[in-house]
Each structure stands twice: as structure tokens, then as C-alpha cells.
Design a protein around this motif. Structure first.
Motif, PDB file in Angstrom:
ATOM      1  N   LYS A   1       0.829  -1.208   0.000  1.00 26.11           N
ATOM      2  CA  LYS A   1       0.000   0.000   0.000  1.00 26.11           C
ATOM      3  C   LYS A   1       0.861   1.254   0.000  1.00 26.11           C
ATOM      4  O   LYS A   1       0.574   2.227  -0.702  1.00 26.11           O
ATOM      5  CB  LYS A   1      -0.937  -0.002   1.208  1.00 26.11           C
ATOM      6  CG  LYS A   1      -1.922   1.169   1.243  1.00 26.11           C
ATOM      7  CD  LYS A   1      -2.892   0.995   2.400  1.00 26.11           C
ATOM      8  CE  LYS A   1      -3.930   2.117   2.431  1.00 26.11           C
ATOM      9  NZ  LYS A   1      -3.328   3.423   2.754  1.00 26.11           N
ATOM     10  N   ASP A   2       1.938   1.263   0.802  1.00 28.84           N
ATOM     11  CA  ASP A   2       2.840   2.415   0.831  1.00 28.84           C
ATOM     12  C   ASP A   2       3.416   2.686  -0.553  1.00 28.84           C
ATOM     13  O   ASP A   2       3.409   3.822  -1.039  1.00 28.84           O
ATOM     14  CB  ASP A   2       4.018   2.161   1.787  1.00 28.84           C
ATOM     15  CG  ASP A   2       3.597   2.005   3.227  1.00 28.84           C
ATOM     16  OD1 ASP A   2       2.521   2.512   3.597  1.00 28.84           O
ATOM     17  OD2 ASP A   2       4.351   1.362   3.988  1.00 28.84           O
TER      18      ASP A   2
ATOM     19  N   TRP B   1       3.967  -4.352  12.193  1.00 28.23           N
ATOM     20  CA  TRP B   1       3.296  -4.130  10.912  1.00 28.23           C
ATOM     21  C   TRP B   1       2.474  -5.359  10.559  1.00 28.23           C
ATOM     22  O   TRP B   1       2.978  -6.483  10.619  1.00 28.23           O
ATOM     23  CB  TRP B   1       4.310  -3.868   9.799  1.00 28.23           C
ATOM     24  CG  TRP B   1       5.028  -2.556   9.906  1.00 28.23           C
ATOM     25  CD1 TRP B   1       5.183  -1.777  11.026  1.00 28.23           C
ATOM     26  CD2 TRP B   1       5.709  -1.866   8.847  1.00 28.23           C
ATOM     27  NE1 TRP B   1       5.913  -0.660  10.740  1.00 28.23           N
ATOM     28  CE2 TRP B   1       6.248  -0.684   9.416  1.00 28.23           C
ATOM     29  CE3 TRP B   1       5.910  -2.139   7.505  1.00 28.23           C
ATOM     30  CZ2 TRP B   1       6.982   0.233   8.657  1.00 28.23           C
ATOM     31  CZ3 TRP B   1       6.639  -1.231   6.744  1.00 28.23           C
ATOM     32  CH2 TRP B   1       7.163  -0.056   7.311  1.00 28.23           C
TER      33      TRP B   1
ATOM     34  N   GLU C   1       1.317   9.724   2.939  1.00 26.45           N
ATOM     35  CA  GLU C   1       0.482   8.534   3.126  1.00 26.45           C
ATOM     36  C   GLU C   1       0.194   8.442   4.623  1.00 26.45           C
ATOM     37  O   GLU C   1       1.046   8.020   5.407  1.00 26.45           O
ATOM     38  CB  GLU C   1       1.221   7.297   2.623  1.00 26.45           C
ATOM     39  CG  GLU C   1       0.320   6.200   2.027  1.00 26.45           C
ATOM     40  CD  GLU C   1      -0.696   5.628   2.991  1.00 26.45           C
ATOM     41  OE1 GLU C   1      -0.290   4.926   3.934  1.00 26.45           O
ATOM     42  OE2 GLU C   1      -1.897   5.882   2.799  1.00 26.45           O
ATOM     43  N   ARG C   2      -0.981   8.894   5.020  1.00 24.68           N
ATOM     44  CA  ARG C   2      -1.261   9.120   6.448  1.00 24.68           C
ATOM     45  C   ARG C   2      -1.179   7.836   7.274  1.00 24.68           C
ATOM     46  O   ARG C   2      -0.750   7.861   8.430  1.00 24.68           O
ATOM     47  CB  ARG C   2      -2.625   9.771   6.620  1.00 24.68           C
ATOM     48  CG  ARG C   2      -2.863  11.047   5.815  1.00 24.68           C
ATOM     49  CD  ARG C   2      -1.804  12.102   5.983  1.00 24.68           C
ATOM     50  NE  ARG C   2      -2.277  13.407   5.489  1.00 24.68           N
ATOM     51  CZ  ARG C   2      -1.503  14.335   4.951  1.00 24.68           C
ATOM     52  NH1 ARG C   2      -0.204  14.120   4.810  1.00 24.68           N
ATOM     53  NH2 ARG C   2      -2.005  15.490   4.543  1.00 24.68           N
ATOM     54  N   ALA C   3      -1.591   6.703   6.694  1.00 26.39           N
ATOM     55  CA  ALA C   3      -1.512   5.443   7.439  1.00 26.39           C
ATOM     56  C   ALA C   3      -0.058   5.069   7.708  1.00 26.39           C
ATOM     57  O   ALA C   3       0.277   4.546   8.777  1.00 26.39           O
ATOM     58  CB  ALA C   3      -2.219   4.329   6.671  1.00 26.39           C
ATOM     59  N   ARG C   4       0.812   5.318   6.746  1.00 21.77           N
ATOM     60  CA  ARG C   4       2.241   5.049   6.938  1.00 21.77           C
ATOM     61  C   ARG C   4       2.809   5.962   8.030  1.00 21.77           C
ATOM     62  O   ARG C   4       3.597   5.527   8.870  1.00 21.77           O
ATOM     63  CB  ARG C   4       2.987   5.249   5.621  1.00 21.77           C
ATOM     64  CG  ARG C   4       4.506   5.098   5.737  1.00 21.77           C
ATOM     65  CD  ARG C   4       5.168   5.334   4.378  1.00 21.77           C
ATOM     66  NE  ARG C   4       6.613   5.466   4.490  1.00 21.77           N
ATOM     67  CZ  ARG C   4       7.468   4.457   4.501  1.00 21.77           C
ATOM     68  NH1 ARG C   4       7.012   3.223   4.427  1.00 21.77           N
ATOM     69  NH2 ARG C   4       8.762   4.674   4.594  1.00 21.77           N
TER      70      ARG C   4
ATOM     71  N   PHE D   1       1.274   7.191  10.525  1.00 26.78           N
ATOM     72  CA  PHE D   1       0.809   6.704  11.832  1.00 26.78           C
ATOM     73  C   PHE D   1       1.596   5.456  12.251  1.00 26.78           C
ATOM     74  O   PHE D   1       1.988   5.306  13.407  1.00 26.78           O
ATOM     75  CB  PHE D   1      -0.686   6.400  11.767  1.00 26.78           C
ATOM     76  CG  PHE D   1      -1.272   5.984  13.089  1.00 26.78           C
ATOM     77  CD1 PHE D   1      -1.491   6.913  14.089  1.00 26.78           C
ATOM     78  CD2 PHE D   1      -1.588   4.659  13.334  1.00 26.78           C
ATOM     79  CE1 PHE D   1      -2.025   6.528  15.315  1.00 26.78           C
ATOM     80  CE2 PHE D   1      -2.119   4.272  14.556  1.00 26.78           C
ATOM     81  CZ  PHE D   1      -2.336   5.211  15.544  1.00 26.78           C
ATOM     82  N   ARG D   2       1.837   4.571  11.281  1.00 21.96           N
ATOM     83  CA  ARG D   2       2.545   3.327  11.577  1.00 21.96           C
ATOM     84  C   ARG D   2       4.005   3.577  11.961  1.00 21.96           C
ATOM     85  O   ARG D   2       4.550   2.945  12.864  1.00 21.96           O
ATOM     86  CB  ARG D   2       2.459   2.408  10.360  1.00 21.96           C
ATOM     87  CG  ARG D   2       2.904   0.987  10.608  1.00 21.96           C
ATOM     88  CD  ARG D   2       2.843   0.104   9.375  1.00 21.96           C
ATOM     89  NE  ARG D   2       1.974   0.596   8.325  1.00 21.96           N
ATOM     90  CZ  ARG D   2       2.398   0.969   7.121  1.00 21.96           C
ATOM     91  NH1 ARG D   2       3.680   0.899   6.809  1.00 21.96           N
ATOM     92  NH2 ARG D   2       1.546   1.393   6.221  1.00 21.96           N
TER      93      ARG D   2
ATOM     94  N   HIS E   1      -0.948  10.844  14.052  1.00 24.91           N
ATOM     95  CA  HIS E   1      -2.225  10.927  13.349  1.00 24.91           C
ATOM     96  C   HIS E   1      -2.343  12.324  12.752  1.00 24.91           C
ATOM     97  O   HIS E   1      -2.386  13.324  13.471  1.00 24.91           O
ATOM     98  CB  HIS E   1      -3.394  10.672  14.303  1.00 24.91           C
ATOM     99  CG  HIS E   1      -4.730  10.625  13.611  1.00 24.91           C
ATOM    100  ND1 HIS E   1      -5.492  11.754  13.413  1.00 24.91           N
ATOM    101  CD2 HIS E   1      -5.416   9.593  13.052  1.00 24.91           C
ATOM    102  CE1 HIS E   1      -6.601  11.424  12.767  1.00 24.91           C
ATOM    103  NE2 HIS E   1      -6.582  10.133  12.548  1.00 24.91           N
TER     104      HIS E   1
END
Length: 358
Positions: free
Chosen positions: A184-185, A218, A249-252, A254-255, A260
């Protein structure tokens, strides 16, 4: 790749990644490299609107064809305005490159603010996304449109790369830019589908360009580029554009950083938490806070409209951020920095700057 955005409240976004990495630099150099006609850079929808090397444009021909086929089949405006598109092609062929505002036509009327484009602008943007028209520089940040055949060299125009090969090259470039990332990234870097990215990664894994591995915490497998290195330490103090690849990439984000992030430009003022143009604050390998910045060019003041810390921000956050803001003010040609008393970092930051939060 530098993502383009029109918001200019602090600074246009494509200038900020260079400032984050290089510190104070002469923006005119970047303008000459990227915005003037005949340079080694061009623009395309390579993430969102973005500046890319001209040499990579052939990697996008498959997308240009796909968008054209889809628009011809599904876009009602295209079906109703084929004569307008032909007229625009002929006009640019006769006059050479022009900004939309300079094209004389009865349909060249805005229909409202922001994206209230008239038919001339709509037609030019369609021809741009199909690859028939390219950016031939910018003036006052307005794009100048020219026919690809008039602007690009033959070796770029004539180079045709099969879609699977082009996508594999794009995924390899995304993997190298990331160092490590999930499907996804890596797909998000050039806004590819995860399905085609997964196929390309399998080929890249077979040839040794990437290596599949797992990362603690992850949920998805990761892919490590063969040229990635793990430094002994990372030293950095920077404010990041909302459209910096570190956080886009906001999810990345956060991870990696437990950060956030949502830009609040489109959030009603009374519902904003951190501010209109809140920029992440990077210290070394951590995102430790955010500041809402505004360049008040008329008053000559850099306004810090709010300043916030993240959980476990180090004690030196205010002092180090103050240094970065002094650099930012000088880079912007501003004399003073004014801190508004909003956010849990505002008082400490004002103190570090030798000021009082107002």
C-alpha cells in the motif's frame, strides 16, 4: 517528485521539501529548474499534480492512454465538447504555448471561485492528462500549456514503454524512495493500484531489486530496497509540508511515527483542532509536534498561529523548533516571529524565541 499545491498561506508546498532537507536556499534556483520552459523537469499527475523529471515522462504514457480512453467513453463533457478540444489543439498549434487566461474564446469564463473552471480550462486540463498538452513553464504560478510536440524533445516523444515495464520501473523508484514499505505504501507513491504494484513487486523480488521481510508491529509484509541503508543515527530539525513524502500517506505516518495527521484546510474553522495549515515537526527520526504557520508578507512577520507537541516530545523540542522557525522566517524574507497563545507548545516556543505568546 515534488507535489504541487496552490495554498500559499506559509509557502507553496513544492518549495517545502527542499527547505526541510537543505535549509535556507534560493527558491529562484528551484524555479529555474522546474518552472521555466525547456528544463529537465515537467509536470504530470504522478501522485497528485507533481513536478517530475522529463526523462520519466514516457513511464506515464500507459496512464495517459488509459485516461483518454476512459474519458472518451464516460466523460459527458468530452462527448459534448469535441469541437472545443479541436479548437484548443489548433489554437496552441498556431500561437504556441499559452496560459489559460490568455486564450481568447467566449467560453473562457470562470464559473466561480477555486475550481470553477470555464470550458477552456477544462479542455486544456483534459488534453494535459491525456499527454497531448504539457506544461511549458509557469508565470505567477499559472501553468502555461503547450502542445507536447512543440515542447518535448523527440527522444521523449518517441519513446514508448509497455505498461508492465513502466509500472515495474515506477514501483522500483517508489521502493528506492521509501527504503522500506508495504504494498500500500509503495502503490500510493505514484497512485498505482495495489494489484499492479503487487505484480511488479513479485518481479522486482525475483530480480533482487527488493527483498520481502516482516517488521515488528506491521500487519502487512514489507519490501526493502536493495540500496536501502540503515544509518547509525538520523539528525534533522525540520517542519514538513502536508504534502511531503514523509507524511503524505497518512496510514504510513501513523505506523512509523504514531502520528495521526489530517490537514484542516477544508475543516470549518470552529472544528479545527490544530489549525488551518498545520505542519509536522520532525526532530531526528521522530515527529514530535506540529505548528500552524502563516507568512504575513505585508507586515513582515512569520505568524505561529498554534504550536503543539506529540506525546513523549523531548525537552529540547521548543528550542530546536525555534531555530528552525528563525531559519524559516529568514528564508521567507520576514523579520519577526509572533507566537499566538494556542497549543501546549506555544508558551515554551515563545520563550525560546525570546518573545511572549500573544
Amino acid at each position: 517528485m515534488l507535489q504541487i499545491d496552490s495554498v500559499n498561506v506559509f509557502e507553496r508546498s513544492h518549495y517545502l521539501p527542499m527547505f526541510a532537507r537543505l535549509g535556507r536556499y534560493d527558491k529562484r534556483i528551484l524555479d529555474r529548474l522546474t518552472l521555466e520552459p525547456g528544463t529537465a523537469f515537467t509536470e504530470y499527475w504522478a501522485h497528485e499534480a507533481a513536478i517530475i523529471p522529463v526523462s520519466t515522462r514516457p513511464l506515464w504514457r500507459w496512464k495517459m492512454r488509459a485516461l483518454r480512453d476512459r474519458d472518451l467513453a464516460e466523460n459527458a463533457w468530452v462527448g459534448a465538447n469535441s469541437e472545443m478540444l479541436d479548437w484548443l489543439r489548433a489554437e496552441l498549434a498556431t500561437t504556441g504555448p499559452l496560459p489559460a487566461s490568455a486564450i481568447q474564446h467566449d467560453a473562457n469564463l470562470r464559473r466561480g471561485p477555486w475550481w470553477g473552471w470555464g470550458d477552456v480550462k477544462i479542455g486544456l486540463e483534459l488534453l494535459f492528462r491525456w499527454g497531448e498538452v504539457v506544461t511549458a513553464g509557469r508565470t505567477r504560478f499559472e501553468r502555461t500549456y503547450g502542445l507536447a510536440a512543440h515542447v518535448l524533445p523527440p527522444e521523449i516523444l518517441d519513446r514508448d514503454i509497455a505498461a508492465p515495464d513502466a509500472i515495474r520501473a515506477l514501483v522500483a523508484a517508489a521502493a528506492k524512495a521509501h527504503g522500506i514499505g508495504t504494498v500500500k505504501d509503495l502503490a500510493d507513491y505514484y497512485r498505482l493500484s495495489q494489484d499492479v504494484t503487487r505484480v511488479a513487486l513479485a518481479d522486482l523480488e525475483d530480480e533482487g531489486t527488493v527483498r520481502r521481510l516482516s517488521v515488528d508491529g506491521w500487519k502487512s509484509p514489507a519490501f526493502l530496497h536493495a540500496d536501502a541503508t540503515v544509518p547509525r543515527r538520523i539528525t534533522a530539525t525540520a517542519v514538513l509540508s502536508p504534502f511531503d513524502p514523509v507524511v503524505w500517506e497518512r496510514a504510513r505516518a501513523f505506523r512509523l511515527f504514531d502520528f495521526h495527521y489530517r490537514i484542516e484546510i477544508y475543516t470549518p474553522a470552529h472544528k479545527r483542532i490544530y489549525g488551518y495549515y498545520s505542519l509536522p515537526v520532525l526532530l531526528d527520526d521522530r515527529i514530535v509536534g506540529r505548528v500552524d504557520l502563516k507568512s504575513d508578507r505585508k507586515a513582515g512577520i512569520l505568524r505561529v498561529q498554534s504550536a503543539w507537541t506529540e506525546e513523549k516530545a523531548p525537552p529540547e523540542t521548543a528550542e530546536r523548533l525555534a531555530g528552525a522557525l528563525r531559519d524559516a522566517a529568514e528564508w521567507q524574507g520576514l523579520g519577526d516571529i509572533e507566537v499566538m497563545d494556542r497549543g501546549d507548545l506555544a508558551g515554551l516556543l515563545a520563550g525560546a524565541l525570546g518573545a511572549v505568546a500573544r
